[in-house]
Design a protein around this motif. Structure first.
Motif, PDB file in Angstrom:
ATOM      1  N   VAL A   1       0.856  -1.190   0.000  1.00 34.92           N
ATOM      2  CA  VAL A   1       0.000   0.000   0.000  1.00 34.92           C
ATOM      3  C   VAL A   1       0.886   1.232   0.000  1.00 34.92           C
ATOM      4  O   VAL A   1       1.862   1.317   0.770  1.00 34.92           O
ATOM      5  N   TYR A   2       0.525   2.190  -0.872  1.00 32.99           N
ATOM      6  CA  TYR A   2       1.265   3.452  -0.949  1.00 32.99           C
ATOM      7  C   TYR A   2       0.238   4.578  -1.089  1.00 32.99           C
ATOM      8  O   TYR A   2      -0.690   4.507  -1.900  1.00 32.99           O
ATOM      9  N   PHE A   3       0.397   5.635  -0.307  1.00 29.08           N
ATOM     10  CA  PHE A   3      -0.488   6.805  -0.411  1.00 29.08           C
ATOM     11  C   PHE A   3       0.279   8.049  -0.019  1.00 29.08           C
ATOM     12  O   PHE A   3       1.135   8.048   0.869  1.00 29.08           O
ATOM     13  N   GLU A   4      -0.044   9.123  -0.725  1.00 29.96           N
ATOM     14  CA  GLU A   4       0.583  10.420  -0.479  1.00 29.96           C
ATOM     15  C   GLU A   4      -0.257  11.491  -1.159  1.00 29.96           C
ATOM     16  O   GLU A   4      -0.545  11.399  -2.353  1.00 29.96           O
ATOM     17  N   GLY A   5      -0.665  12.475  -0.378  1.00 30.53           N
ATOM     18  CA  GLY A   5      -1.466  13.556  -0.949  1.00 30.53           C
ATOM     19  C   GLY A   5      -2.798  13.031  -1.476  1.00 30.53           C
ATOM     20  O   GLY A   5      -3.642  12.533  -0.725  1.00 30.53           O
ATOM     21  N   LYS A   6      -2.999  13.131  -2.786  1.00 27.52           N
ATOM     22  CA  LYS A   6      -4.232  12.647  -3.427  1.00 27.52           C
ATOM     23  C   LYS A   6      -4.007  11.335  -4.179  1.00 27.52           C
ATOM     24  O   LYS A   6      -4.899  10.886  -4.890  1.00 27.52           O
ATOM     25  N   GLU A   7      -2.880  10.727  -3.995  1.00 23.83           N
ATOM     26  CA  GLU A   7      -2.558   9.516  -4.737  1.00 23.83           C
ATOM     27  C   GLU A   7      -2.592   8.307  -3.798  1.00 23.83           C
ATOM     28  O   GLU A   7      -2.099   8.360  -2.671  1.00 23.83           O
ATOM     29  N   PHE A   8      -3.189   7.217  -4.306  1.00 28.95           N
ATOM     30  CA  PHE A   8      -3.275   5.974  -3.532  1.00 28.95           C
ATOM     31  C   PHE A   8      -2.988   4.814  -4.485  1.00 28.95           C
ATOM     32  O   PHE A   8      -3.541   4.756  -5.591  1.00 28.95           O
ATOM     33  N   LYS A   9      -2.118   3.897  -4.024  1.00 28.68           N
ATOM     34  CA  LYS A   9      -1.775   2.726  -4.808  1.00 28.68           C
ATOM     35  C   LYS A   9      -1.873   1.481  -3.936  1.00 28.68           C
ATOM     36  O   LYS A   9      -1.487   1.520  -2.758  1.00 28.68           O
TER      37      LYS A   9
END
Length: 615
Positions: free
Chosen positions: A31-39
């Motif tokens: 899981v990766y998330f930062e600001g408005k981005e999510f993966k």
């Protein structure tokens, strides 16, 4: 990679992302998330989202996995607590667009901040009252260019490859060679030829079914009522502020199947897209009311037939054109052609637009499903509905609200439709009033005729015994039989019976009335025929046993043999035996009157006009 099933929810502090990844290993989750981005990655699933708001990694984030259901849940803290993220149900828009594989994209969409985005929305607001005119191309330009249609007029040459399906989908012939102005002229001519005044008037004066349909309440009516009367006095949370619009699992699956893409539309084309959206929603609202929410085989036909955008590939330039086009087509084509359905569809379209993008998207998804399940109508999904489903998820909320306000204030009169409906209804009302007056006059005449007839009812009852003899032979025979059983004869009844059966005698001794019964006494065949007439023969024989009479001719013309009470000599001279005329007057061929009188004579009886001695 497979895009998994996912869903986003929120509360004032967290954004929750639920991902369904069955048969995956927990150790392989990333899981990766930062600001408005999510993966998210879990072989063979991959999900990349562009979130509508900013999230932050501050140690409050957490994740869990349910091995039984295969659900992976991630709770991400919001950067600004209490901020409301919009468009969490716009799943297609949340999916990050596919990046180009080229070294540098030819056209790149520039992202802007929240503040700049609001300023741009205010600058790009439409003035819906402005009338626009189509660009008139020269004939040479038309011959060299191809005619465009579809969402944003971005397609052309489609129907040249689909000639077999053309007639089942649209009404325009050769759309790839017919410009927009000519399409409109042909559409108006076809509507004028299709309008049926009788069908229209029948739906007005026999509107029981129409009134029943108007009582139906679609789902957006309840949602709109909830929005107009929200619960007050409590802070925002998911329990007291439920979602006004929710999507089914099938609708969510369809949203995930759509490919996220960006549409580059200029201001004029964007204006046409909004107007065509209203046209499609109007047709959809009518179909929902006409079928009471139960889709049938006529549903795809209703939607595309009532929408000029879908049926004639129309490109509207003003809001009034949309309303007039829809009103005309409702009064020309479907089963129920009532103006109240036009106004109801208009008000319901305003409700849908005021509910926001979610409500519009839900309606478009329903239309997409209807067309997808119909063999020829699937082409309209490729031309319009699929792109509308993707585009509406990124549409500006303020523009949609302005459009809803414009639809809410819209007014459409019958005079604008061009069918002279007011004059037609006025003439029909005059005819109806005349029919009522004629019926009232006829009722008065019948009452006047009924009054004297009732006064004569008692007289007819008093003379029922007499009139019963005139109705038929069976009634008179029954009464004579009953009289013979009693052994008494009513003189009036016998007189009437003789008047009915006795013939007149001419100078040759033959009867004049062919309906009277004649008999040759010396002819055995005649005797047999007499016996064959069971009812009169038996009745006369029975009468002869009970009554003895002598016939006396008070006045007879010269040349006629007298009828005496002797044996059969007189009958042999006349050649026939006939029943004498009863008491009363009759005339022979010389104009002399005969008066026949019946007097009793012992030892004799009457047998068809001849007298025989009693044995």
């Amino acid at each position: 990679m497979i895009t998994p099933v996912f869903e986003l929810t929120q509360n004032p502090d967290f954004l929750t992302i639920t991902i369904k990844v069955p048969y995956s290993r927990v150790s392989e989750f990333e899981v990766y998330f930062e600001g408005k981005e999510f993966k998210f990655y879990a072989k063979p699933y991959f999900l990349r989202l562009a979130l509508p708001g900013r999230i932050v990694e501050d140690g409050r984030e957490r994740a869990s996995y349910d091995d039984d259901t295969g659900m992976f849940t991630v709770h991400l803290p919001k950067e600004i607590p209490g901020e409301m993220f919009e468009g969490l149900d716009m799943l297609t828009a949340l999916l990050a667009p596919k990046k180009s594989r080229s070294a540098k994209p030819l056209v790149e969409e520039m992202a802007s901040g929240a503040d700049n985005e609001e300023d741009m929305e205010e600058e790009e607001e439409f003035d819906w009252e402005i009338e626009q005119t189509l660009y008139e191309e020269s004939r040479e330009t038309l011959l060299c260019s191809t005619c465009t249609y579809g969402f944003g007029n971005q397609k052309s040459g489609v129907f040249s490859r689909l000639q077999d399906e053309l007639n089942d989908v649209i009404d325009i012939k050769n759309p790839d060679l017919t410009p927009a102005v000519e399409r409109r002229e042909k559409r108006l001519a076809a509507e004028a030829a299709k309008f049926d005044p009788d069908h229209y008037l029948a739906d007005i004066f026999e509107d029981e079914v129409i009134c029943h349909l108007l009582k139906y309440k679609p789902w957006w009516v309840k949602a709109y009522a909830t929005k107009m009367s929200p619960q007050e006095g409590s802070p925002w949370n998911e329990s007291n502020q439920p979602a006004l619009v929710s999507f089914t699992e099938d609708e969510k699956e369809q949203l995930r199947k759509f490919t996220n893409k960006t549409f580059l539309l200029d201001k004029r084309t964007c204006h046409q897209v909004y107007l065509s959206l209203v046209d499609i929603l109007l047709a959809y609202c009518y179909e929902v009311y006409a079928t009471e929410g139960e889709k049938n085989v006529e549903s795809p036909w209703n939607i595309r037939k009532l929408s000029s955008t879908l049926c004639w590939l129309e490109s509207f330039t003003s809001f009034s054109e949309v309303l007039i086009s829809f009103g005309r087509r409702v009064l020309c084509y479907p089963l129920y052609r009532h103006f109240s359905l036009v106004t109801r569809a208009l008000s319901d379209t305003s409700m849908i637009l005021q509910l926001g993008k979610s409500a519009v998207l839900k309606c478009l998804l329903d239309i997409h499903k209807i067309f997808r399940e119909n063999d020829p109508a699937y082409i309209l999904n490729d031309l319009y509905i699929t792109d509308y489903c993707i585009w509406i998820q990124k549409a500006k909320s303020k523009k949609l609200a302005a459009l809803a306000e414009r639809v809410q204030k819209a007014e459409l009169s019958k005079a604008k439709l061009g069918f002279e409906l007011d004059e037609l209804e006025a003439a029909a009302l005059l005819v109806q009033e005349e029919e009522k007056e004629l019926k009232a006059a006829g009722a008065d005449v019948s009452k006047q005729q009924l009054a004297p007839s009732e006064g004569e009812a008692s007289d007819s009852e008093d003379s029922s015994s007499t009139s019963s003899y005139e109705t038929g032979d069976s009634d008179s025979d029954e009464q004579e039989s009953s009289a013979s059983e009693d052994g008494k004869i009513n003189p009036l009844q016998s007189t009437l019976q003789e008047e009915r059966t006795a013939p007149l005698i001419d100078c040759n001794g033959l009867r004049r009335d062919t309906g009277a019964l004649t008999l040759d006494v010396g002819n055995e065949k005649s005797k047999a025929s007499l016996q064959s007439t069971s009812a009169p023969g038996k009745l006369i024989e029975e009468l002869g046993k009970q009554m003895q009479t002598a016939i006396r001719l008070t006045e007879q013309p010269e040349g006629l043999p007298s009828v005496s009470g002797g044996g059969g000599g007189t009958s042999q001279e006349m050649g026939t035996s006939c029943i004498t005329q009863p008491q009363g007057l009759s005339k022979d061929h010389n104009g002399k009157r005969h008066f026949l009188e019946v007097t009793p004579k012992p030892g004799t009886f009457l047998f068809l006009g001849t007298t025989k001695e009693a044995p």
